[in-house]
Scaffold this motif. Sequence first.
Motif, PDB file in Angstrom:
ATOM      1  N   ALA A 197       0.994  -1.224  -0.077  1.00 47.16           N
ATOM      2  CA  ALA A 197       0.168   0.009   0.145  1.00 47.16           C
ATOM      3  C   ALA A 197       0.927   1.274   0.029  1.00 47.16           C
ATOM      4  O   ALA A 197       0.814   2.353  -0.652  1.00 47.16           O
ATOM      5  N   ILE A 198       1.985   1.209   0.781  1.00 48.74           N
ATOM      6  CA  ILE A 198       2.919   2.276   0.822  1.00 48.74           C
ATOM      7  C   ILE A 198       4.188   1.704   0.865  1.00 48.74           C
ATOM      8  O   ILE A 198       4.602   0.760   1.192  1.00 48.74           O
ATOM      9  N   SER A 199       4.989   2.364  -0.106  1.00 47.61           N
ATOM     10  CA  SER A 199       6.608   1.997  -0.183  1.00 47.61           C
ATOM     11  C   SER A 199       7.266   3.261  -0.357  1.00 47.61           C
ATOM     12  O   SER A 199       7.012   4.096  -1.126  1.00 47.61           O
ATOM     13  N   ALA A 200       8.312   3.548   0.543  1.00 46.29           N
ATOM     14  CA  ALA A 200       9.106   4.556   0.545  1.00 46.29           C
ATOM     15  C   ALA A 200      10.523   3.915   0.819  1.00 46.29           C
ATOM     16  O   ALA A 200      10.898   3.373   1.812  1.00 46.29           O
ATOM     17  N   GLN A 201      11.517   4.707  -0.030  1.00 45.04           N
ATOM     18  CA  GLN A 201      12.818   4.259   0.218  1.00 45.04           C
ATOM     19  C   GLN A 201      13.777   5.437   0.287  1.00 45.04           C
ATOM     20  O   GLN A 201      13.618   6.379  -0.777  1.00 45.04           O
ATOM     21  N   ALA A 202      14.468   5.461   1.068  1.00 47.88           N
ATOM     22  CA  ALA A 202      15.511   6.578   1.208  1.00 47.88           C
ATOM     23  C   ALA A 202      15.085   8.111   1.104  1.00 47.88           C
ATOM     24  O   ALA A 202      15.480   8.757   0.722  1.00 47.88           O
ATOM     25  N   VAL A 203      13.904   8.174   2.072  1.00 46.86           N
ATOM     26  CA  VAL A 203      13.081   9.676   2.011  1.00 46.86           C
ATOM     27  C   VAL A 203      13.904  10.463   2.884  1.00 46.86           C
ATOM     28  O   VAL A 203      14.378  10.295   3.966  1.00 46.86           O
ATOM     29  N   ARG A 204      14.320  11.638   2.230  1.00 45.54           N
ATOM     30  CA  ARG A 204      14.987  12.703   2.961  1.00 45.54           C
ATOM     31  C   ARG A 204      14.275  14.004   2.991  1.00 45.54           C
ATOM     32  O   ARG A 204      13.706  14.426   1.460  1.00 45.54           O
ATOM     33  N   LYS A 205      14.212  14.599   4.005  1.00 47.82           N
ATOM     34  CA  LYS A 205      13.690  16.103   3.826  1.00 47.82           C
ATOM     35  C   LYS A 205      14.299  17.006   4.864  1.00 47.82           C
ATOM     36  O   LYS A 205      14.530  16.522   5.932  1.00 47.82           O
ATOM     37  N   SER A 206      14.507  18.101   4.542  1.00 44.71           N
ATOM     38  CA  SER A 206      15.205  19.153   5.428  1.00 44.71           C
ATOM     39  C   SER A 206      14.397  20.564   5.053  1.00 44.71           C
ATOM     40  O   SER A 206      13.858  20.635   4.351  1.00 44.71           O
ATOM     41  N   PHE A 207      14.656  21.102   6.207  1.00 48.19           N
ATOM     42  CA  PHE A 207      14.125  22.628   6.231  1.00 48.19           C
ATOM     43  C   PHE A 207      15.291  23.583   6.517  1.00 48.19           C
ATOM     44  O   PHE A 207      15.578  23.703   7.777  1.00 48.19           O
ATOM     45  N   GLY A 208      15.920  24.263   5.359  1.00 51.45           N
ATOM     46  CA  GLY A 208      16.931  24.809   5.681  1.00 51.45           C
ATOM     47  C   GLY A 208      18.096  23.946   6.210  1.00 51.45           C
ATOM     48  O   GLY A 208      18.398  22.819   5.562  1.00 51.45           O
ATOM     49  N   GLU A 209      18.906  24.133   7.209  1.00 49.41           N
ATOM     50  CA  GLU A 209      19.773  23.511   7.945  1.00 49.41           C
ATOM     51  C   GLU A 209      19.423  22.208   8.780  1.00 49.41           C
ATOM     52  O   GLU A 209      20.190  21.302   9.088  1.00 49.41           O
ATOM     53  N   HIS A 210      18.035  22.157   9.058  1.00 47.68           N
ATOM     54  CA  HIS A 210      17.382  21.316   9.843  1.00 47.68           C
ATOM     55  C   HIS A 210      17.027  19.913   9.062  1.00 47.68           C
ATOM     56  O   HIS A 210      16.139  20.086   8.437  1.00 47.68           O
ATOM     57  N   VAL A 211      17.817  18.789   9.198  1.00 48.39           N
ATOM     58  CA  VAL A 211      17.367  17.625   8.648  1.00 48.39           C
ATOM     59  C   VAL A 211      16.149  16.927   9.510  1.00 48.39           C
ATOM     60  O   VAL A 211      16.388  16.770  10.716  1.00 48.39           O
ATOM     61  N   ASP A 258       2.727  11.454  -9.690  1.00 50.21           N
ATOM     62  CA  ASP A 258       1.261  11.326  -9.995  1.00 50.21           C
ATOM     63  C   ASP A 258       0.678  11.516  -8.770  1.00 50.21           C
ATOM     64  O   ASP A 258      -0.340  10.624  -7.906  1.00 50.21           O
ATOM     65  N   PRO A 259       0.681  12.568  -8.233  1.00 56.89           N
ATOM     66  CA  PRO A 259      -0.030  13.204  -7.003  1.00 56.89           C
ATOM     67  C   PRO A 259      -1.426  12.987  -6.807  1.00 56.89           C
ATOM     68  O   PRO A 259      -2.238  12.746  -6.136  1.00 56.89           O
ATOM     69  N   ASP A 260      -2.048  13.243  -8.292  1.00 57.26           N
ATOM     70  CA  ASP A 260      -3.708  13.117  -8.482  1.00 57.26           C
ATOM     71  C   ASP A 260      -3.730  11.689  -8.132  1.00 57.26           C
ATOM     72  O   ASP A 260      -5.117  11.456  -7.753  1.00 57.26           O
ATOM     73  N   GLY A 261      -3.285  10.810  -8.671  1.00 58.23           N
ATOM     74  CA  GLY A 261      -3.603   9.455  -8.524  1.00 58.23           C
ATOM     75  C   GLY A 261      -3.498   8.931  -6.986  1.00 58.23           C
ATOM     76  O   GLY A 261      -4.245   8.078  -6.563  1.00 58.23           O
ATOM     77  N   VAL A 262      -2.445   9.442  -6.074  1.00 57.69           N
ATOM     78  CA  VAL A 262      -2.216   9.120  -4.924  1.00 57.69           C
ATOM     79  C   VAL A 262      -3.791   9.856  -4.129  1.00 57.69           C
ATOM     80  O   VAL A 262      -4.368   9.333  -3.160  1.00 57.69           O
ATOM     81  N   ILE A 272       9.019   7.251  -3.404  1.00 57.26           N
ATOM     82  CA  ILE A 272       7.654   7.014  -2.568  1.00 57.26           C
ATOM     83  C   ILE A 272       6.399   6.612  -3.498  1.00 57.26           C
ATOM     84  O   ILE A 272       6.247   7.221  -4.455  1.00 57.26           O
ATOM     85  N   ARG A 273       5.837   5.442  -3.118  1.00 58.27           N
ATOM     86  CA  ARG A 273       4.724   5.033  -4.020  1.00 58.27           C
ATOM     87  C   ARG A 273       3.437   4.801  -2.810  1.00 58.27           C
ATOM     88  O   ARG A 273       3.873   4.196  -1.815  1.00 58.27           O
ATOM     89  N   VAL A 274       2.365   5.283  -3.280  1.00 60.09           N
ATOM     90  CA  VAL A 274       1.111   5.077  -2.442  1.00 60.09           C
ATOM     91  C   VAL A 274       0.180   4.521  -3.617  1.00 60.09           C
ATOM     92  O   VAL A 274      -0.221   5.049  -4.366  1.00 60.09           O
ATOM     93  N   GLY A 275      -0.347   3.065  -3.115  1.00 57.84           N
ATOM     94  CA  GLY A 275      -1.216   2.710  -3.883  1.00 57.84           C
ATOM     95  C   GLY A 275      -0.952   2.323  -5.338  1.00 57.84           C
ATOM     96  O   GLY A 275      -1.408   2.282  -6.237  1.00 57.84           O
TER      97      GLY A 275
END
Length: 94
Positions: A9-23, A76-80, A66-69
């Motif tokens: 249903a959900i598959s996420a690999q090596a997801v990274r997100k930072s806001f400025g210097e804050h990981v 494909d954000p509309d598909g999600v 990242i894949r959802v469904g």
Amino acid sequence: MTINPTRPAISAQAVRKSFGEHVVLDGVNLTVADGTVFSLLGPNGAGKTTMVRILSTLIAADSGTIRVGGHDVASDPDGVRALIGVTRQFSAVD
């Protein structure tokens, strides 16, 4: 809804997100089997809300897949969005 045991249903690999210097997320891997109930738990500041916002296409990850469904959240954000519904804790209806 038909459960597909061969596709998560959900598959996420090596997801990274930072806001400025804050990981906030650094190499998160997650697989949720189709037809299961899943909870994302952790202390304040652990990145739970950020991960949910990425999974629900509200913000983009800096990197990762990242894949959802079966739909890619970046291409494909509309598909999600057609597959999900998100209700935050304090938005519950009594």
